[in-house]
Design a protein around this motif. Structure first.
Motif, PDB file in Angstrom:
ATOM      1  N   LEU A   1      -6.766  -3.522   4.958  1.00  0.00           N
ATOM      2  CA  LEU A   1      -5.554  -2.816   5.372  1.00  0.00           C
ATOM      3  C   LEU A   1      -5.622  -1.308   5.123  1.00  0.00           C
ATOM      4  O   LEU A   1      -4.892  -0.555   5.757  1.00  0.00           O
ATOM      5  CB  LEU A   1      -4.339  -3.408   4.669  1.00  0.00           C
TER       6      LEU A   1
ATOM      7  N   LEU B   1       1.696   3.492   4.228  1.00  0.00           N
ATOM      8  CA  LEU B   1       1.933   2.771   5.470  1.00  0.00           C
ATOM      9  C   LEU B   1       3.076   3.449   6.212  1.00  0.00           C
ATOM     10  O   LEU B   1       4.198   3.502   5.718  1.00  0.00           O
ATOM     11  CB  LEU B   1       2.293   1.305   5.200  1.00  0.00           C
TER      12      LEU B   1
ATOM     13  N   GLU C   1       5.144   2.994   9.501  1.00  0.00           N
ATOM     14  CA  GLU C   1       5.367   1.860  10.395  1.00  0.00           C
ATOM     15  C   GLU C   1       4.897   2.126  11.819  1.00  0.00           C
ATOM     16  O   GLU C   1       4.194   1.300  12.411  1.00  0.00           O
ATOM     17  CB  GLU C   1       6.832   1.441  10.401  1.00  0.00           C
TER      18      GLU C   1
ATOM     19  N   PHE D   1       1.123   2.252  11.958  1.00  0.00           N
ATOM     20  CA  PHE D   1       0.581   0.931  11.658  1.00  0.00           C
ATOM     21  C   PHE D   1       0.695   0.020  12.887  1.00  0.00           C
ATOM     22  O   PHE D   1      -0.266  -0.635  13.276  1.00  0.00           O
ATOM     23  CB  PHE D   1       1.311   0.312  10.456  1.00  0.00           C
ATOM     24  N   ARG D   2       1.880   0.010  13.484  1.00  0.00           N
ATOM     25  CA  ARG D   2       2.088  -0.821  14.672  1.00  0.00           C
ATOM     26  C   ARG D   2       1.141  -0.427  15.804  1.00  0.00           C
ATOM     27  O   ARG D   2       0.617  -1.281  16.521  1.00  0.00           O
ATOM     28  CB  ARG D   2       3.536  -0.731  15.145  1.00  0.00           C
TER      29      ARG D   2
ATOM     30  N   ASN E   1      -6.584  -5.715   0.884  1.00  0.00           N
ATOM     31  CA  ASN E   1      -6.191  -4.317   0.768  1.00  0.00           C
ATOM     32  C   ASN E   1      -6.972  -3.696  -0.386  1.00  0.00           C
ATOM     33  O   ASN E   1      -6.683  -3.972  -1.543  1.00  0.00           O
ATOM     34  CB  ASN E   1      -4.684  -4.221   0.514  1.00  0.00           C
TER      35      ASN E   1
ATOM     36  N   VAL F   1       1.838  -2.445   0.206  1.00  0.00           N
ATOM     37  CA  VAL F   1       1.938  -2.789   1.618  1.00  0.00           C
ATOM     38  C   VAL F   1       3.029  -3.852   1.758  1.00  0.00           C
ATOM     39  O   VAL F   1       2.970  -4.885   1.091  1.00  0.00           O
ATOM     40  CB  VAL F   1       0.597  -3.333   2.156  1.00  0.00           C
TER      41      VAL F   1
ATOM     42  N   TRP G   1       5.655  -7.578   5.867  1.00  0.00           N
ATOM     43  CA  TRP G   1       5.697  -7.633   7.325  1.00  0.00           C
ATOM     44  C   TRP G   1       4.400  -7.108   7.950  1.00  0.00           C
ATOM     45  O   TRP G   1       4.057  -7.476   9.081  1.00  0.00           O
ATOM     46  CB  TRP G   1       6.915  -6.909   7.893  1.00  0.00           C
ATOM     47  N   ALA G   2       3.653  -6.288   7.219  1.00  0.00           N
ATOM     48  CA  ALA G   2       2.385  -5.773   7.740  1.00  0.00           C
ATOM     49  C   ALA G   2       1.395  -6.925   7.972  1.00  0.00           C
ATOM     50  O   ALA G   2       0.701  -6.971   8.987  1.00  0.00           O
ATOM     51  CB  ALA G   2       1.797  -4.750   6.777  1.00  0.00           C
ATOM     52  N   TYR G   3       1.382  -7.876   7.037  1.00  0.00           N
ATOM     53  CA  TYR G   3       0.518  -9.044   7.194  1.00  0.00           C
ATOM     54  C   TYR G   3       0.999  -9.910   8.354  1.00  0.00           C
ATOM     55  O   TYR G   3       0.189 -10.492   9.077  1.00  0.00           O
ATOM     56  CB  TYR G   3       0.485  -9.864   5.897  1.00  0.00           C
TER      57      TYR G   3
END
Length: 169
Positions: free
Chosen positions: A35, A45, A47, A50-51, A71, A77, A80-82
């Motif tokens: 990550l 991070l 958002e 990342f997206r 990571n 992190v 929701w990132a996972y």
């Protein structure tokens, strides 16, 4: 003065079942996703960024592979990132886990042992092979004993010529 003698395979005649855990190791490539490569300056991070990076991933690169997400950065992190990475890749991968390569192997072996049909070993003498060219997680041996103990007549570990008795029912 030629004496007739017969070469016999005493191990085969003993009714002993040789079981090799490496036969259960799922075949296929393993790939890791760090990550930190998705973080701003490998620390934060953001958002939107990342997206965008997840959306730009080529899911086909992970087709039919076993994936572990980890990571290596010293960054927090959010969960929701996972979710995002998993949602992107799960349609094409065989399995995705959080953790390192060893964690992935433990989970894969757990699943393989749970799915295996041990009924052919009911009431039999079973020898679990001790040496292997593949690394098997130690936990797999523990889970294997749990599965075999109520089924087998006796359980041994090692090789036919040199084994350690584990249990007799």
């Amino acid at each position: 003065m030629a004496e007739e003698f017969e070469i016999r395979n005493k191990v085969a005649e003993s009714g002993l079942i040789n079981f090799d855990l490496t036969d259960l190791v799922p075949r296929g490539a393993r790939k890791g996703i760090d990550l930190k490569d998705f973080l701003f300056m490998e620390m934060i991070l953001k958002e939107k960024d990342f997206r965008e990076k997840v959306a730009a991933m080529d899911a086909e690169e992970y087709r039919d592979t076993y994936v572990y997400i980890y990571n290596s950065a010293d960054a927090i992190v959010p969960l929701w990132a996972y979710f995002l990475i998993t949602a992107k890749l799960s349609p094409v991968t065989r399995k995705i886990v959080f953790g390192n390569r060893e964690d992935l192997e433990v989970i894969l072996m757990h699943n393989a042992i749970q799915k295996y049909d041990f009924s052919e070993m009911r009431g039999k003498r079973v020898l679990v092979k001790g040496c292997s060219d593949k690394e098997i997680p130690e936990n797999a041996y523990i889970e294997l004993v749990e599965q075999l103990q109520p089924v087998v007549k006796s359980l041994m570990f090692g090789e036919a010529c040199s084994n350690v008795p584990i249990l007799k029912n």
